[in-house]
Motif scaffolding. Structure first.
Motif, short mmCIF file in Angstrom:
data_model
loop_
_atom_site.label_atom_id
_atom_site.label_comp_id
_atom_site.label_asym_id
_atom_site.label_seq_id
_atom_site.Cartn_x
_atom_site.Cartn_y
_atom_site.Cartn_z
N GLU A 1 0.98 -1.70 -0.07
CA GLU A 1 0.13 -0.50 0.19
C GLU A 1 0.66 1.23 0.37
N ASP B 1 -1.56 -1.19 -3.67
CA ASP B 1 -3.23 -1.39 -3.02
C ASP B 1 -3.30 -0.32 -3.26
N ILE C 1 -6.39 0.38 -3.16
CA ILE C 1 -7.95 0.41 -2.27
C ILE C 1 -8.43 1.26 -1.61
C1 LIG Z 1 -5.09 -1.09 1.15
C2 LIG Z 1 -6.11 -1.83 1.35
N1 LIG Z 1 -6.45 -3.08 0.32
C3 LIG Z 1 -8.03 -4.37 0.83
C4 LIG Z 1 -8.93 -3.78 1.11
C5 LIG Z 1 -10.21 -4.85 1.41
O1 LIG Z 1 -11.00 -4.39 0.53
P1 LIG Z 1 -12.43 -4.87 0.48
O2 LIG Z 1 -12.93 -4.80 2.16
O3 LIG Z 1 -13.07 -4.18 -0.18
O4 LIG Z 1 -12.19 -6.83 0.02
C6 LIG Z 1 -8.97 -2.88 1.89
C7 LIG Z 1 -10.51 -2.12 2.74
O5 LIG Z 1 -10.52 -1.65 4.04
C8 LIG Z 1 -7.63 -1.88 2.33
O6 LIG Z 1 -8.30 -0.78 2.56
#
Ligand SMILES: Cc1ncc(COP(=O)(O)O)c(C=O)c1O
Length: 423
Positions: free
Chosen positions: A208, A241, A243
């Motif tokens: 991340e 990552d 996300i």
């Molecule tokens: C950096 C990161 N990766 C993966 C995820 C997982 O995502 P999900 O909850 O949509 O499965 C999250 C969720 O908080 C996240 O912050």
């Protein structure tokens, strides 16, 4: 309308205990930067559904696009009968993510599913087994992503055994690693990989760019570029990552851009579709296309309603320049948070980027985490009508993720509540 208390009683009899909630109030509606509960009480939203409603709740364009789509068709399954919006979302993601090279995308439902698929793709394309992850990392709650996630409680406790071939190495965490510079911290991580895994066995290095659940840890400058360089030299797939950091949250479309890092693959979810469930893996065409036909997919991945919402969200981010909005929110919040830190010795650090900010709370004069004080400040915010979240390996980080459309007035009122909560 049933009261929050009544709903809570029904919940306790119907919903599994393992699913927690930050607050006990139940939502009636939400718009822009506020949430209204069933009692009619308005909350200022510094959570955005965990970095999801970047364009605001019930964003007008998203609502219109979803309405129009549900009337046309709700589901055919892209693997059975394809449709344009899936292709259009992939085109947008290929263009928006960092890297001028040719890209492909595939769509999924959740962040964890995107991460799982990024690992599948990296393993398939390289023919190697190992995945390298970092201390404090969070990548999800499925079996493989629990293995990739660092923190035991509550995410992993008694849920094992976990997937194999996952190797954890030290993160750059300036507050807690004596302020190691990025290059030295990267060399430490790389040495661990080379000694304990072997570079030639590494399919993917997954990171991340700013850690989310792990505590909004911002690595020292140079850490990410050095890891990128090592991955290029050794043939490992560099997976960012994004996300939690993606879609304008940190003041750029993606957090990797801040240091000019171009990942081979990016995992995306959360802010992508204005609150509808959608996720993606985007990356180098030669890696994405290495997988045989039929090797990627799922019943709901890239559902047409979620795709319509994603296209409307991306358009909103562009039109309102939400990356600039995140930078503006960040500068207002940072100066208020620094003022709190100056007068309150429990605040060890204010960190983050754009509208992804946090304070780490410790026992004064030490670096000993203070999760009790963190929970108390958060509870005081909730009692006064500000929705905040905590995070961190030690549970001592208070994080702020407002919708990027929050008004100046809402932001100021939220910061006033936070200020009073610390006092
Ligand atoms: C950096 C990161 N990766 C993966 C995820 C997982 O995502 P999900 O909850 O949509 O499965 C999250 C969720 O908080 C996240 O912050």
């Amino acid at each position: 309308m049933a009261s929050s208390d009544e709903l809570h009683k029904r919940r306790q009899a119907a919903v599994a205990r393992g699913v927690g909630s930050t607050v006990t109030s139940y939502v009636d509606r939400a718009a822009g930067g506020t949430i209204t509960d069933v009692e009619g009480r308005e909350w200022i939203d510094f959570a955005a559904g965990i970095a999801v409603s970047n364009v605001g709740n019930a964003a007008p364009r998203v609502v219109a696009a979803v309405r129009e789509q549900v009337e046309r068709f709700t589901h055919t399954c892209f693997m059975v009968a394809p449709y344009e919006s899936y292709v259009a979302v992939c085109e947008q993601l290929n263009a928006l993510t960092p890297g001028g090279f040719e890209k492909r995308s595939a769509l999924f439902n959740s962040g964890a599913e995107a991460v799982e698929n990024a690992v599948k793709i990296a393993r398939h394309a390289t023919g190697r087994p190992a995945v390298v992850v970092f201390d404090h990392a969070y990548h999800g709650r499925t079996n493989l992503t629990m293995a990739l996630t660092a923190k035991n409680m509550p995410y992993k406790h008694r849920f094992g055994p976990f997937a194999g071939e996952v190797y954890r190495v030290p993160m750059s965490y300036p507050l807690r690693d004596g302020g190691l510079d990025g290059a030295t911290a990267a060399a430490r991580a790389i040495e661990t990989v080379e000694k304990q895994v072997g570079a030639e066995n590494v399919a993917a290095l997954l990171i991340e760019p700013i850690q989310g659940e792990g505590g909004f840890v911002v690595p020292a400058p140079g850490f990410l570029p050095a890891l990128r360089e090592w991955a290029t030299a050794t043939g490992a797939v560099f997976v960012a990552d994004e996300i939690q950091t993606g879609f304008c949250r940190t003041g750029d479309w993606f957090a990797c851009e801040h240091e000019g890092v171009e990942p081979d693959l990016v995992t995306l979810a959360k802010g992508i579709a204005g609150g509808l469930p959608l996720a993606a893996v985007t990356g180098r065409a030669e890696l994405m296309d290495a997988v045989h036909v039929g090797g990627l997919g799922g019943t709901y991945g890239g559902n047409p309603v979620a795709c319509a919402a994603a296209l409307a969200s991306i358009e909103t981010m562009r039109e309102l320049d939400l990356a600039a909005a995140a930078r503006r929110i960040g500068s207002v919040m940072t100066s208020r948070l620094r003022a709190i830190a100056e007068r309150d010795p429990r605040v060890a650090e204010v960190r983050g980027r754009g509208a992804m900010l946090a304070v780490e709370i410790v026992r004064p004069g030490t670096l000993t985490p203070d999760p009790t004080a963190t929970a108390a400040v958060s509870a005081a915010c909730h009692a006064a009508g500000l929705l905040t979240l905590t995070c961190g390996t030690y549970g001592n980080v208070l994080r702020f993720l407002p919708p990027l459309v929050i008004s100046d007035d809402e932001l100021a009122r939220g910061l006033d509540i936070l200020d009073a909560a610390f006092a």
